[in-house]
Design an enzyme around this catalytic site. Structure first.
Site: not given
Length: 354
Positions: A35, A252
């Protein structure tokens, strides 16, 4: 030249992991779970590395059809069953095994016009409360399906919410065992139960994350002794190097500030590639044969690592973000998530190599 990031899929590791599982389950058969596009590894890329499995378990019809078109002729199990009555025509055409968890599905099977009867996995809700029939109604559901001309055979199926802890299966297993007298083939063991609860193996097991070399518990130390191998390595390269002084900040938000001079490197990998944005400074990275650390905030396309103790690192040096040297579970744990998520979230823009 293309951007240097890539994910390398190790087919030999899939073969190895399948053999490890085989050695751990006695006479039981294996559903290899594919899956989420084989947990981010790509069904069309990896199924051949698992071709010695007894069957493949998938989530939806598209995955099942892909396997058939790729040449797989063995059993395929639909883990969530079918979603519309007309899906049964596709199940019939491609000879799929379907799970059943709701009463409307019983009616749909009974009313369907099929070329051949179906193999059905009947989901028992043993306490997880996602899908499945209650213990009070289970016998009548089994009886109803066994009486249908459209049903060839039925298998008891259930799932464990806490198979990663020693006592985690005790209560659900008690509920499951009350149906031993029905003498049904039984499939209840997920990856955690495959490794740690041999009394759950019964006739079939469902091996998921362990096939890909990651831990059901989210902790690499819990599976280290099994010698499982990472089936995916996320790799990139150093694209810039800087010498910075004490008191300078990185990235950042200036989330990391140096307390001493450091030798740092910028790597072409960021959260848009699937690397976890919330991974903190100190998250492990592998560079030039050495374990290094992430520094500062992860950007969309880049991150920064400490190479102060890696004197041979240079522009173009190989960096492994996770894989055969840095377990994906270690990266995920540092970022407050699980290895499953990181593997499944690999971005489409990342090229795949073998």
């Amino acid at each position: 030249m293309p951007r240097p990031i890539r994910a390398v899929i190790h087919l030999q590791s899939l073969e190895h992991n399948l053999s490890v599982i085989r050695q751990n389950i006695g006479a039981a058969k294996i559903w290899s779970v594919l899956k989420a596009d084989a947990y981010g590894h790509g069904i069309h890329r990896v199924w051949r590395g698992l071709k010695n499995t007894d069957g493949f378990a998938v989530l939806d019809l598209h995955e099942a059809i892909l396997l058939r078109e790729e040449g797989w002729e063995g059993p395929i199990l639909l883990l969530e069953g079918f979603f519309q009555q007309e899906d049964l025509q596709v199940i019939d055409q491609y000879q799929l095994t379907t799970s059943v968890h709701s009463h409307w599905q019983l009616t749909a099977i009974e009313q369907a016009t099929l070329h051949q009867p179906l193999s059905v996995y009947i989901k028992l809700n043993s306490g997880m409360n996602r899908l499945g029939f209650t213990t009070e109604e289970y016998v009548s559901v089994v009886s109803k399906l066994q009486s249908m001309a459209n049903v060839k055979n039925v298998t008891l199926m259930s799932h464990f919410a806490n198979s990663d802890i020693p006592s985690g299966i005790d209560q659900p297993l008690q509920k499951i065992m009350q149906f031993d007298g029905l003498h049904l083939n039984t499939c209840i063991a997920n990856s955690g139960a495959v490794l740690w609860h041999k009394n759950t193996h019964y006739d079939w097991v469902r091996a998921g994350i362990v096939l890909y070399g990651a831990s059901p518990s989210g902790k690499w130390s819990d599976i280290e002794k099994y010698n499982l191998q990472a089936a995916m390595s996320l790799q990139s390269e150093i694209i810039a190097i800087h010498e910075i002084q004490a008191g300078e900040s990185i990235g950042y938000g200036s989330k990391f500030t140096t307390t001493k001079p450091m030798h740092i490197a910028t790597v072409a990998c960021g959260y848009a590639d699937g690397y976890p944005r919330h991974a903190p400074s100190g998250t492990p990275v592998w560079c030039n044969g050495m374990r290094c650390s992430l520094l500062g905030a992860v950007s969309m396309d880049m991150l920064t690592i400490d190479i102060s103790d890696c004197p041979d690192a240079k522009l173009g040096s190989l960096v492994e973000l996770w894989g055969q040297n840095i377990p994906v579970d270690d990266v995920a744990e540092a970022a407050g998530t699980i290895g499953y998520e990181l593997l499944c979230a690999l971005a489409r823009r990342v090229p795949i190599d073998f």
